[in-house]
Design a protein around this motif. Structure first.
Motif, PDB file in Angstrom:
ATOM      1  N   ILE A   4       0.844  -1.208   0.000  1.00 14.82           N
ATOM      2  CA  ILE A   4       0.000   0.000   0.000  1.00 14.82           C
ATOM      3  C   ILE A   4       0.873   1.249   0.000  1.00 14.82           C
ATOM      4  O   ILE A   4       0.615   2.201  -0.737  1.00 14.82           O
ATOM      5  CB  ILE A   4      -0.962  -0.009   1.213  1.00 14.82           C
ATOM      6  CG1 ILE A   4      -1.975  -1.141   1.052  1.00 14.82           C
ATOM      7  CG2 ILE A   4      -1.661   1.328   1.366  1.00 14.82           C
ATOM      8  CD1 ILE A   4      -2.891  -1.322   2.231  1.00 14.82           C
ATOM      9  N   GLU A   5       1.913   1.219   0.803  1.00 20.72           N
ATOM     10  CA  GLU A   5       2.818   2.371   0.852  1.00 20.72           C
ATOM     11  C   GLU A   5       3.527   2.559  -0.488  1.00 20.72           C
ATOM     12  O   GLU A   5       3.729   3.696  -0.932  1.00 20.72           O
ATOM     13  CB  GLU A   5       3.832   2.189   1.974  1.00 20.72           C
ATOM     14  CG  GLU A   5       3.230   2.340   3.352  1.00 20.72           C
ATOM     15  CD  GLU A   5       4.236   2.090   4.456  1.00 20.72           C
ATOM     16  OE1 GLU A   5       5.457   2.002   4.176  1.00 20.72           O
ATOM     17  OE2 GLU A   5       3.799   1.971   5.606  1.00 20.72           O
ATOM     18  N   GLU A   6       3.885   1.463  -1.134  1.00 24.07           N
ATOM     19  CA  GLU A   6       4.537   1.529  -2.442  1.00 24.07           C
ATOM     20  C   GLU A   6       3.579   2.112  -3.480  1.00 24.07           C
ATOM     21  O   GLU A   6       3.962   2.953  -4.300  1.00 24.07           O
ATOM     22  CB  GLU A   6       5.006   0.129  -2.877  1.00 24.07           C
ATOM     23  CG  GLU A   6       5.732   0.089  -4.186  1.00 24.07           C
ATOM     24  CD  GLU A   6       7.055   0.824  -4.146  1.00 24.07           C
ATOM     25  OE1 GLU A   6       7.503   1.246  -5.238  1.00 24.07           O
ATOM     26  OE2 GLU A   6       7.644   0.993  -3.065  1.00 24.07           O
ATOM     27  N   ILE A   7       2.330   1.712  -3.445  1.00 25.16           N
ATOM     28  CA  ILE A   7       1.314   2.241  -4.366  1.00 25.16           C
ATOM     29  C   ILE A   7       1.120   3.740  -4.114  1.00 25.16           C
ATOM     30  O   ILE A   7       1.048   4.537  -5.058  1.00 25.16           O
ATOM     31  CB  ILE A   7      -0.019   1.466  -4.211  1.00 25.16           C
ATOM     32  CG1 ILE A   7       0.163   0.034  -4.716  1.00 25.16           C
ATOM     33  CG2 ILE A   7      -1.146   2.172  -4.943  1.00 25.16           C
ATOM     34  CD1 ILE A   7      -0.999  -0.881  -4.417  1.00 25.16           C
ATOM     35  N   ARG A   8       1.038   4.105  -2.858  1.00 24.36           N
ATOM     36  CA  ARG A   8       0.888   5.524  -2.505  1.00 24.36           C
ATOM     37  C   ARG A   8       2.077   6.345  -2.997  1.00 24.36           C
ATOM     38  O   ARG A   8       1.931   7.442  -3.507  1.00 24.36           O
ATOM     39  CB  ARG A   8       0.733   5.686  -0.997  1.00 24.36           C
ATOM     40  CG  ARG A   8      -0.617   5.321  -0.493  1.00 24.36           C
ATOM     41  CD  ARG A   8      -0.727   5.581   0.984  1.00 24.36           C
ATOM     42  NE  ARG A   8      -2.011   5.140   1.489  1.00 24.36           N
ATOM     43  CZ  ARG A   8      -2.288   4.920   2.753  1.00 24.36           C
ATOM     44  NH1 ARG A   8      -1.344   5.114   3.667  1.00 24.36           N
ATOM     45  NH2 ARG A   8      -3.478   4.536   3.116  1.00 24.36           N
ATOM     46  N   ARG A   9       3.278   5.800  -2.789  1.00 23.00           N
ATOM     47  CA  ARG A   9       4.484   6.503  -3.207  1.00 23.00           C
ATOM     48  C   ARG A   9       4.503   6.695  -4.727  1.00 23.00           C
ATOM     49  O   ARG A   9       4.795   7.770  -5.229  1.00 23.00           O
ATOM     50  CB  ARG A   9       5.732   5.728  -2.753  1.00 23.00           C
ATOM     51  CG  ARG A   9       7.033   6.487  -2.960  1.00 23.00           C
ATOM     52  CD  ARG A   9       8.250   5.641  -2.602  1.00 23.00           C
ATOM     53  NE  ARG A   9       8.388   4.444  -3.401  1.00 23.00           N
ATOM     54  CZ  ARG A   9       8.799   4.415  -4.681  1.00 23.00           C
ATOM     55  NH1 ARG A   9       9.070   5.529  -5.301  1.00 23.00           N
ATOM     56  NH2 ARG A   9       8.915   3.272  -5.326  1.00 23.00           N
ATOM     57  N   ARG A  11       1.913   6.684  -6.746  1.00 17.99           N
ATOM     58  CA  ARG A  11       0.836   7.618  -7.120  1.00 17.99           C
ATOM     59  C   ARG A  11       1.243   9.059  -6.826  1.00 17.99           C
ATOM     60  O   ARG A  11       0.982   9.966  -7.618  1.00 17.99           O
ATOM     61  CB  ARG A  11      -0.451   7.259  -6.356  1.00 17.99           C
ATOM     62  CG  ARG A  11      -1.613   8.131  -6.685  1.00 17.99           C
ATOM     63  CD  ARG A  11      -2.044   7.942  -8.134  1.00 17.99           C
ATOM     64  NE  ARG A  11      -3.169   8.810  -8.394  1.00 17.99           N
ATOM     65  CZ  ARG A  11      -3.406   9.404  -9.547  1.00 17.99           C
ATOM     66  NH1 ARG A  11      -2.610   9.183 -10.568  1.00 17.99           N
ATOM     67  NH2 ARG A  11      -4.432  10.167  -9.692  1.00 17.99           N
ATOM     68  N   MET A  12       1.891   9.270  -5.706  1.00 16.82           N
ATOM     69  CA  MET A  12       2.365  10.606  -5.354  1.00 16.82           C
ATOM     70  C   MET A  12       3.395  11.088  -6.370  1.00 16.82           C
ATOM     71  O   MET A  12       3.375  12.242  -6.788  1.00 16.82           O
ATOM     72  CB  MET A  12       2.965  10.592  -3.950  1.00 16.82           C
ATOM     73  CG  MET A  12       3.266  11.957  -3.429  1.00 16.82           C
ATOM     74  SD  MET A  12       1.740  12.877  -3.282  1.00 16.82           S
ATOM     75  CE  MET A  12       2.078  13.759  -1.841  1.00 16.82           C
TER      76      MET A  12
END
Length: 111
Positions: A4-9, A11-12
């Motif tokens: 999830i953190e990787e996806i967020r990163r 996307r950011m």
């Protein structure tokens, strides 16, 4: 959780790249607009006498769209070779009267 953190990163990162691209696009559009304004100003200096340019500048304060329309017409006339010498203030007045006279006046009468 790291997925999830990787996806967020990611996307950011995508959003930041999009923002940078939009900023670059806006800057290039602004540069193009400024360049066109400079070209139009130079054309007006070649087409109009100083008095006529002053008159247009004064009219621009109240009717900027109207002046833009007049300037485009003058540039088109010059490009077609229909402007033999610089347009004087009196000639500009006549042109303005003709163009302004084309607009309809709306009269409302109360009964």
């Amino acid at each position: 959780m790291s997925d999830i953190e990787e996806i967020r990163r990611k996307r950011m990162q995508q959003l930041q790249q999009q923002a940078q691209q939009q900023s670059v696009d806006a800057e290039s559009q602004e540069r193009m607009r400024q360049e066109m304004e400079m070209q139009k100003k130079q054309a007006m200096m070649q087409i109009l006498t100083p008095e006529a340019r002053s008159r247009l500048a004064n009219i621009r304060l109240t009717k900027p769209e109207f002046v833009d329309q007049i300037e485009l017409q003058l540039i088109q006339l010059a490009q077609m070779g229909r402007v033999q010498s610089k347009i004087t203030d009196d000639q500009l007045k006549e042109l303005l009267k003709k163009v302004a006279g084309q607009k309809r006046e709306i009269n409302i009468s109360w009964r």
